[in-house]
Write an enzyme that holds these catalytic residues in place. Structure first.
Site, PDB file in Angstrom:
ATOM      1  N   SER A 103       2.141  -2.801   7.863  1.00  0.00           N
ATOM      2  CA  SER A 103       0.956  -2.651   7.021  1.00  0.00           C
ATOM      3  C   SER A 103       0.321  -3.992   6.719  1.00  0.00           C
ATOM      4  O   SER A 103      -0.866  -4.073   6.417  1.00  0.00           O
ATOM      5  CB  SER A 103       1.327  -1.954   5.712  1.00  0.00           C
ATOM      6  OG  SER A 103       2.275  -2.713   4.993  1.00  0.00           O
ATOM      7  N   CYS A 104       1.109  -5.072   6.804  1.00  0.00           N
ATOM      8  CA  CYS A 104       0.585  -6.399   6.484  1.00  0.00           C
ATOM      9  C   CYS A 104      -0.202  -6.997   7.635  1.00  0.00           C
ATOM     10  O   CYS A 104      -0.887  -7.993   7.462  1.00  0.00           O
ATOM     11  CB  CYS A 104       1.730  -7.330   6.107  1.00  0.00           C
ATOM     12  SG  CYS A 104       2.671  -6.766   4.683  1.00  0.00           S
ATOM     13  N   THR A 105      -0.083  -6.451   8.861  1.00  0.00           N
ATOM     14  CA  THR A 105      -0.788  -7.021  10.000  1.00  0.00           C
ATOM     15  C   THR A 105      -1.686  -6.019  10.692  1.00  0.00           C
ATOM     16  O   THR A 105      -2.262  -6.306  11.723  1.00  0.00           O
ATOM     17  CB  THR A 105       0.219  -7.571  11.037  1.00  0.00           C
ATOM     18  OG1 THR A 105       1.091  -6.516  11.446  1.00  0.00           O
ATOM     19  CG2 THR A 105       1.047  -8.687  10.456  1.00  0.00           C
TER      20      THR A 105
END
Length: 473
Positions: A322-324
């Site tokens: 979800s962070c990338t």
């Protein structure tokens, strides 16, 4: 709408909601004040700390509440490095850590320290022998090692007790990111520091846990104050902290039975997805994993397009980290594992998931994948003549060159797959591509399709990279 993104976040647990509302009435005062309202707030804070410490398996005075799980990781890493600055300035992190850990490692390097990444196998596992070798070969004394208890993208559990033993023998503290595993049970082993995030188990967002064992050298960052042992300055959000501790205790009471049930549902997904969808790779350790997470990658599919297709069918899933997900680079976790990144889907089942929802997901998945593949299918490859973008040009000895410059994955892989049948067995196909994902997906495609990957080299005639593949089958 079935929500299959529990590894990202969970809705507020009913117990957390009840505790939050109650604590708004009794936990609004400053717990540092000696008056009645302050003492009442202090009692709530202390009770929450004791409950959370019991769930973690530590002493209450070792546990600090932070404003987030990311903040817990940053504070834990920075504090441990500062506390051991005289011992060494080298940091070890696994290559599959959460981006918060990798960002902290980058900040440490920018401040003059050194760091190294611990490699993983194709399941995402860090071998204790790898840790031992990294400690032995470090450019200087190692101040801290960081290894998560379970991966946030593929669910693989790490052998924390064995790694902790290796670190202890070297006199190096081990920080464990337990965000994914803590709802299911305490982290075993003689770890030194631990971090977690409440929204991963149905607590309110904005609450993290940082545990620093007694005896671990730790220097809180500056500026600090008298609250939370100086490790999390600022006024405590007592209602959120109370709700976080209450929900952690509640999910733990059901963790055993629910873990077994979700593991059974994930086993069904792992077994049936390759049967229902051709050209799929299920990644992550099949046994040593958190109960509700399964990740698979589909050849010739754009992951974002597949997520939208499944969303239209009523399923909320994730793709990679979800962070990338907002970048054009492949997941660092999948890249470290050396597995396919294109068409990646992470299914993480929340507690209470119905078997009927899993069956319906399996029913709609083949159609969703097929629809995306149909949209992405490139024009047929052309052999002979000059090379143009998206074509295959024949060279000496029947070797082929596929020009995919300017194309985003999975198109370079699609064009490789379509072109390889036009060359002789033993011939070499060179794919020209400038998409970062090709560096991961072309070797992974060769692994899946039984072809020989020969390596990469700069493109002599212009930008991009030349990836060479020998046709074996």
């Amino acid at each position: 709408m079935p929500y299959f993104d529990a590894a990202g976040s969970l809705p507020l647990h009913p117990v957390a909601r009840q505790a939050l509302l109650a604590a708004f009435d009794d936990g609004w005062a400053d717990p540092a004040r000696p008056h009645r309202e302050g003492r009442r707030a202090r009692l709530l804070l202390d009770a929450a700390r004791e409950a959370a410490a019991e769930a973690v398996g530590c002493r209450p005075d070792e546990l600090t509440f932070t404003p987030s799980g990311t903040r817990a990781l940053h504070a834990g890493i920075a504090g441990a490095l500062a506390g051991r600055a005289r011992a060494g300035r080298h940091l070890l992190v696994s290559a599959v850590e959460h981006s918060a850990v990798l960002h902290a490692a980058g900040a440490h390097r920018a401040a003059g320290g050194t760091s190294a990444e611990l490699g993983v196998d194709r399941t995402g596992r860090v071998a204790p022998e790898t840790v031992a070798a990294a400690l032995r070969d470090a450019p200087g004394p190692t101040a801290l090692a960081c290894v998560q208890s379970a991966n946030h993208e593929v669910g693989t559990r790490q052998p924390v007790p064995e790694i902790a033993e290796v670190c202890a023998e070297a006199g190096v503290p081990l920080l464990v990111d337990a965000a994914q595993s803590l709802p299911w049970g305490p982290v075993d082993g003689a770890w030194s520091l631990l971090a977690a995030s409440a929204h991963k188990w149905g607590g309110p967002p904005g609450v993290g846990l940082l545990v620093v064992r007694k005896g671990v050298r730790f220097a809180p960052g500056q500026p600090s104050d008298e609250r939370e042992s100086g490790r999390a300055p600022g006024f405590e959000n007592i209602p959120a902290v109370v709700a976080a501790a209450a929900s952690l205790r509640a999910v733990r009471q059901e963790a055993g039975a629910e873990a077994a049930r979700l593991r059974g549902l994930v086993d069904v997904i792992r077994a049936r997805v390759p049967e229902l969808v051709p050209d799929v790779e299920v990644v992550g350790d099949p046994e040593e994993r958190v109960p509700g997470t399964v990740t698979f990658s589909c050849l010739y599919v754009d992951g974002e397009a597949l997520l939208h297709a499944l969303d239209r069918e009523g399923f909320a899933v994730s793709s990679g980290s979800s962070c990338t997900s907002s970048t054009l680079t492949p997941s660092h976790v999948l890249a470290a594992m050396g597995v396919l990144s294109e068409g990646n889907v992470r299914v993480s089942l929340p507690p209470g998931t119905a078997a009927a929802d899993v069956e319906r997901f399996l029913a709609v998945l083949p159609g969703a994948v097929a629809s995306v593949r149909e949209q992405l299918a490139p024009p047929p490859a052309v052999t002979g003549g000059g090379s143009t973008v998206g074509s295959a040009a024949e060279g000496p000895g029947g070797d082929l060159t596929v020009d995919s410059l300017g194309k985003r994955c999975p198109v370079p892989v699609i064009e490789l797959a379509r072109a390889i049948g036009g060359g002789p067995v033993g011939g070499v196909i060179t794919v020209l591509a400038d998409d970062a994902a090709a560096r991961l997906d072309i070797p992974a495609w060769c692994e899946m399709r039984g072809q020989e990957y020969l390596g990469e080299a700069p493109h002599d005639a212009g930008p991009g990279t030349a990836y060479r593949v020998r046709r074996v089958a």
